[in-house]
Every structure is written in structure tokens, then in C-alpha cells.
Design a protein around this motif. Structure first.
Motif, PDB file in Angstrom:
ATOM      1  N   LEU A 200      44.053  35.888  27.786  1.00  0.00           N
ATOM      2  CA  LEU A 200      44.376  34.791  28.697  1.00  0.00           C
ATOM      3  C   LEU A 200      45.840  34.371  28.588  1.00  0.00           C
ATOM      4  N   LYS A 201      46.346  34.270  27.375  1.00  0.00           N
ATOM      5  CA  LYS A 201      47.748  33.882  27.202  1.00  0.00           C
ATOM      6  C   LYS A 201      48.685  34.944  27.764  1.00  0.00           C
ATOM      7  N   THR A 202      48.341  36.217  27.587  1.00  0.00           N
ATOM      8  CA  THR A 202      49.169  37.297  28.135  1.00  0.00           C
ATOM      9  C   THR A 202      49.175  37.233  29.655  1.00  0.00           C
ATOM     10  N   TYR A 203      48.013  37.033  30.247  1.00  0.00           N
ATOM     11  CA  TYR A 203      47.913  36.928  31.701  1.00  0.00           C
ATOM     12  C   TYR A 203      48.724  35.738  32.213  1.00  0.00           C
ATOM     13  N   GLN A 204      48.556  34.587  31.563  1.00  0.00           N
ATOM     14  CA  GLN A 204      49.293  33.399  31.994  1.00  0.00           C
ATOM     15  C   GLN A 204      50.799  33.600  31.839  1.00  0.00           C
ATOM     16  N   ALA A 205      51.230  34.293  30.805  1.00  0.00           N
ATOM     17  CA  ALA A 205      52.655  34.543  30.604  1.00  0.00           C
ATOM     18  C   ALA A 205      53.201  35.479  31.686  1.00  0.00           C
ATOM     19  N   LYS A 206      52.409  36.463  32.073  1.00  0.00           N
ATOM     20  CA  LYS A 206      52.857  37.420  33.097  1.00  0.00           C
ATOM     21  C   LYS A 206      53.054  36.750  34.445  1.00  0.00           C
ATOM     22  N   ILE A 207      52.208  35.772  34.752  1.00  0.00           N
ATOM     23  CA  ILE A 207      52.373  35.100  36.040  1.00  0.00           C
ATOM     24  C   ILE A 207      53.208  33.826  35.908  1.00  0.00           C
ATOM     25  N   ALA A 208      53.677  33.574  34.698  1.00  0.00           N
ATOM     26  CA  ALA A 208      54.621  32.489  34.390  1.00  0.00           C
ATOM     27  C   ALA A 208      54.077  31.088  34.646  1.00  0.00           C
ATOM     28  N   GLN A 209      52.761  30.935  34.575  1.00  0.00           N
ATOM     29  CA  GLN A 209      52.183  29.596  34.688  1.00  0.00           C
ATOM     30  C   GLN A 209      50.735  29.622  34.221  1.00  0.00           C
ATOM     31  N   PRO A 210      50.233  28.496  33.747  1.00  0.00           N
ATOM     32  CA  PRO A 210      48.821  28.430  33.402  1.00  0.00           C
ATOM     33  C   PRO A 210      47.965  28.582  34.658  1.00  0.00           C
ATOM     34  N   VAL A 211      46.842  29.221  34.518  1.00  0.00           N
ATOM     35  CA  VAL A 211      45.914  29.398  35.633  1.00  0.00           C
ATOM     36  C   VAL A 211      44.767  28.426  35.446  1.00  0.00           C
ATOM     37  N   PRO A 212      44.616  27.464  36.364  1.00  0.00           N
ATOM     38  CA  PRO A 212      43.493  26.537  36.222  1.00  0.00           C
ATOM     39  C   PRO A 212      42.179  27.231  36.588  1.00  0.00           C
ATOM     40  N   VAL A 213      41.156  26.998  35.784  1.00  0.00           N
ATOM     41  CA  VAL A 213      39.834  27.549  36.037  1.00  0.00           C
ATOM     42  C   VAL A 213      38.897  26.379  36.280  1.00  0.00           C
ATOM     43  N   ASP A 214      38.306  26.333  37.472  1.00  0.00           N
ATOM     44  CA  ASP A 214      37.410  25.239  37.837  1.00  0.00           C
ATOM     45  C   ASP A 214      35.984  25.776  37.881  1.00  0.00           C
ATOM     46  N   PHE A 215      35.237  25.554  36.795  1.00  0.00           N
ATOM     47  CA  PHE A 215      33.888  26.081  36.706  1.00  0.00           C
ATOM     48  C   PHE A 215      32.921  25.351  37.639  1.00  0.00           C
ATOM     49  N   SER A 216      33.284  24.177  38.117  1.00  0.00           N
ATOM     50  CA  SER A 216      32.391  23.459  39.032  1.00  0.00           C
ATOM     51  C   SER A 216      32.356  24.135  40.401  1.00  0.00           C
ATOM     52  N   LYS A 217      33.327  24.979  40.706  1.00  0.00           N
ATOM     53  CA  LYS A 217      33.364  25.688  41.984  1.00  0.00           C
ATOM     54  C   LYS A 217      32.801  27.108  41.867  1.00  0.00           C
ATOM     55  N   MET A 218      32.330  27.452  40.673  1.00  0.00           N
ATOM     56  CA  MET A 218      31.810  28.793  40.438  1.00  0.00           C
ATOM     57  C   MET A 218      30.412  28.910  41.049  1.00  0.00           C
TER      58      MET A 218
ATOM     59  N   SER B  98      26.592  29.987  41.586  1.00  0.00           N
ATOM     60  CA  SER B  98      25.509  30.245  40.642  1.00  0.00           C
ATOM     61  C   SER B  98      25.135  31.721  40.668  1.00  0.00           C
ATOM     62  N   LEU B  99      24.717  32.222  39.513  1.00  0.00           N
ATOM     63  CA  LEU B  99      24.225  33.583  39.413  1.00  0.00           C
ATOM     64  C   LEU B  99      22.720  33.541  39.241  1.00  0.00           C
ATOM     65  N   VAL B 100      22.031  34.379  39.988  1.00  0.00           N
ATOM     66  CA  VAL B 100      20.589  34.475  39.852  1.00  0.00           C
ATOM     67  C   VAL B 100      20.290  35.829  39.220  1.00  0.00           C
ATOM     68  N   ILE B 101      19.631  35.790  38.084  1.00  0.00           N
ATOM     69  CA  ILE B 101      19.296  37.017  37.384  1.00  0.00           C
ATOM     70  C   ILE B 101      17.840  37.347  37.660  1.00  0.00           C
TER      71      ILE B 101
END
Length: 69
Positions: A38-56, A58-61
Motif C-alpha cells: 500500500l505504501k509503495t502504491y501510494q508513493a507511486k501515485i504521489a498521494q494517499p488513496v482513500p478507501v471507503d468501505f461503506s461504498k463497497m 456486498s459479496l454473496v458467496i
């Protein structure tokens, strides 16, 4: 839920359902590796990437397809 940007917070949220032993070497190594990704990815795009799990979505298994455990 507020979007998360800290790699450690994202990882802890994702792994929480597994109820892993936080003191085990395997858990610590997995968390260390995921944090590095995650830190490598954020460094490559030069900013933190916000992750909003409330917008994810649902998965049905389909347990019948994979077997009941």
C-alpha cells in the motif's frame, strides 16, 4: 464510515473478520507485506488513496457451490 488513507488502518479493517492472532509471526509478516504494498502504491501515485468501505458492494458467496464449512 469515513474513507481510510492510512495503510495500517486499511489492513486492520480488512483482516479483522479473520480474527488473526496479532502476536503471531505469520500475521505480523502478512501485515508488514501488505503495508509495504500500500505504501509503495501510494508513493507511486504521489498521494494517499482513500478507501471507503461503506461504498463497497456486498459479496454473496454461494456456499452450496463451494461446500459448507
Amino acid at each position: 464510515m469515513e474513507p481510510m488513507t492510512r495503510p495500517q488502518a486499511i489492513i486492520e479493517f480488512c483482516l479483522a473478520p479473520l480474527k488473526l492472532d496479532p502476536q503471531s509471526e505469520a500475521t505480523q509478516e502478512a501485515m508488514r507485506r501488505m503495508e509495504h504494498v500500500l505504501k509503495t502504491y501510494q508513493a507511486k501515485i504521489a498521494q494517499p488513496v482513500p478507501v471507503d468501505f461503506s461504498k463497497m458492494p456486498s459479496l454473496v458467496i454461494n456456499e452450496a457451490a463451494f461446500g459448507y464449512e
